[in-house]
Motif scaffolding. Structure first.
Motif, PDB file in Angstrom:
ATOM      1  N   GLY A   1       4.480   4.298   2.953  1.00 30.48           N
ATOM      2  CA  GLY A   1       3.616   4.286   3.882  1.00 30.48           C
ATOM      3  C   GLY A   1       3.421   3.798   4.474  1.00 30.48           C
ATOM      4  N   GLU A   2       2.874   3.497   5.774  1.00 27.40           N
ATOM      5  CA  GLU A   2       2.868   2.361   6.563  1.00 27.40           C
ATOM      6  C   GLU A   2       1.389   1.744   6.208  1.00 27.40           C
ATOM      7  OE1 GLU A   2       1.848   3.609  11.386  1.00 27.40           O
ATOM      8  OE2 GLU A   2       3.784   3.888  11.098  1.00 27.40           O
ATOM      9  N   LYS A   3       0.433   2.659   5.367  1.00 29.30           N
ATOM     10  CA  LYS A   3      -0.645   1.715   5.250  1.00 29.30           C
ATOM     11  C   LYS A   3      -0.745   1.199   3.746  1.00 29.30           C
ATOM     12  CE  LYS A   3      -4.354   5.351   6.623  1.00 29.30           C
ATOM     13  NZ  LYS A   3      -5.539   5.977   6.714  1.00 29.30           N
ATOM     14  N   GLU A   4       0.487   1.878   3.146  1.00 33.41           N
ATOM     15  CA  GLU A   4       0.614   1.066   2.029  1.00 33.41           C
ATOM     16  C   GLU A   4       1.345  -0.477   2.045  1.00 33.41           C
ATOM     17  OE1 GLU A   4       0.342   4.202   2.196  1.00 33.41           O
ATOM     18  OE2 GLU A   4      -0.322   5.052   1.018  1.00 33.41           O
ATOM     19  N   ALA A   5       2.981  -0.092   3.331  1.00 35.11           N
ATOM     20  CA  ALA A   5       3.670  -1.288   3.472  1.00 35.11           C
ATOM     21  C   ALA A   5       2.436  -2.652   4.886  1.00 35.11           C
ATOM     22  CB  ALA A   5       4.144  -0.993   4.668  1.00 35.11           C
ATOM     23  N   ALA A   6       1.631  -1.595   4.670  1.00 41.14           N
ATOM     24  CA  ALA A   6       0.484  -2.857   5.267  1.00 41.14           C
ATOM     25  C   ALA A   6      -0.212  -3.691   4.022  1.00 41.14           C
ATOM     26  CB  ALA A   6      -0.290  -2.396   6.581  1.00 41.14           C
TER      27      ALA A   6
END
Length: 378
Positions: A263-268
């Motif tokens: 997920g993009e949020k988790e990666a960020a």
């Protein structure tokens, strides 16, 4: 190794045995992946050899190598035999060999691009054509064939390729402009913009086809079905350089693709610059597919089918998935091109028809497997 040393200092013997089991599983999986990659490479070499020898003119590789080493002095020194060997050697070295090499490179480019695209949008049904690359290339190529012909007829193929490459990159740039927001590129907006661009380019192609002459219409139809008949050593060098740049760049982004799968949020949260890597991956995919489409026309389903097959065999880690997709894409396209040249000799089937014949049923199979997700099931 850290797990093993930690288990050795543990007071509980079961901890040590459980760690050993985990390490054995990891080693077994790594061994299976290495064996799988070796099998893919072996199959690729075998299919490349078959592609060199099969066609409207069957070629004996061993005989041609003896002819080349002997400098043209054949066993039976007759005019007919020498002429035949000269013809066979020319077909092998100037037509078949560059075509086989270029086919493998194009297949690797398309498959790796599809792998990166699916990892980026986190959907196994994604395809590089999703963002309008093929549609933009086809519309620009149709314009160059009908409305803006080249000044020199001898440069027609180069002119069409330049227009197709520019049209593909223009479509990607337009899609990125519409999907780029305050939080970076939105995947949902990217897909919707791609659908709109594909519809627009389809309209352009339809309008051009309606007013085009019979010869131009036939040329547009043949181009959109894909062909590798124009392969040459010059194009091989160009595609080899592009393949090295694109595959190396995507391999450097393998950890980013693995993180974005969460997920993009988790990666960020884990420190990844999501916007930067999304832009990098998208432009590498756009460059790869635009070049392949400009040189060979539209070759569908390679970027869809190959990554999904490799993901089922090798897992989701892009460190293994990207090279596996490259080998499998090269293998699939060389098989498709050999079939296109040999099924109805001397007639050659456009390679896009062969890949679509394989890819369409597989795509329906994917939809069948995903039907519960699409219908809201768990």
């Amino acid at each position: 190794m850290q797990l093993s040393s930690a288990a050795k200092h543990s007071d509980n013997p079961s901890d040590y045995s459980s760690v050993l089991v985990v390490l054995q599983l990891i080693n077994a999986r790594a061994q299976r992946k290495r064996i799988g990659m070796g099998i893919l490479l072996l199959l690729l070499l075998i299919c490349a050899y078959v592609g060199l020898t099969r066609g409207s003119l069957p070629i004996d590789i061993e005989q041609q190598l003896r002819y080349f080493i002997s400098g043209g002095n054949t066993v039976k020194n007759t005019v007919e035999n020498t002429a035949a060997n000269t013809t066979h050697w020319y077909v092998l070295s100037e037509i078949r060999l560059p075509r086989v090499i270029m086919t493998m490179l194009i297949g690797a480019l398309l498959a790796v691009s599809g792998c990166a695209m699916q990892g980026l949008v986190r959907n196994p049904l994604a395809d590089p054509g999703l963002i309008g690359i093929a549609g933009g290339a086809a519309a620009a190529a149709a314009l160059s064939m009908t409305i803006v012909p080249p000044l020199l007829p001898a440069l027609e193929s180069v002119w069409v390729a330049m227009w197709a490459f520019g049209g593909a990159l223009l479509s990607v740039w337009t899609v990125l402009r519409f999907s780029n927001g305050p939080q970076g590129v939105s995947v949902a907006a990217l897909i919707l913009a791609g659908v709109a661009i594909n519809a627009l380019t389809g309209t352009v192609i339809g309008a051009i086809s309606y007013v085009a002459s019979d010869d131009a219409l036939r040329q547009i139809s043949y181009w959109t079905m894909g062909s590798l008949a124009g392969a040459s050593w010059t194009l091989c060098g160009l595609v080899a350089l592009a393949s090295f740049i694109a595959i190396t760049g995507l391999m450097k982004s393998r950890n980013a693709l693995n993180l974005m799968a969460l997920g993009e949020k988790e990666a960020a949260y884990m420190g990844l610059n999501v916007t930067r890597y999304k832009q990098r991956v998208l432009w590498l995919v756009a460059f790869s597919v635009a070049l392949a489409t400009a040189l060979c026309g539209i070759i569908g389903f390679v970027g869809l089918v190959v990554p999904h097959m490799c993901r089922a065999i090798f897992g989701v880690n892009h460190q293994v998935l990207i090279p596996a997709s490259a080998l499998t894409g090269a293998l699939l396209l060389i098989v498709a091109d050999t079939l296109a040249r040999t099924l109805f000799v001397p007639m050659e089937i456009p390679i896009g028809i062969v890949t679509s014949a394989v890819g369409a049923p597989f795509f329906l199979y994917l939809l069948w497997q995903q039907r519960r997700i699409f219908s809201g099931g768990v």
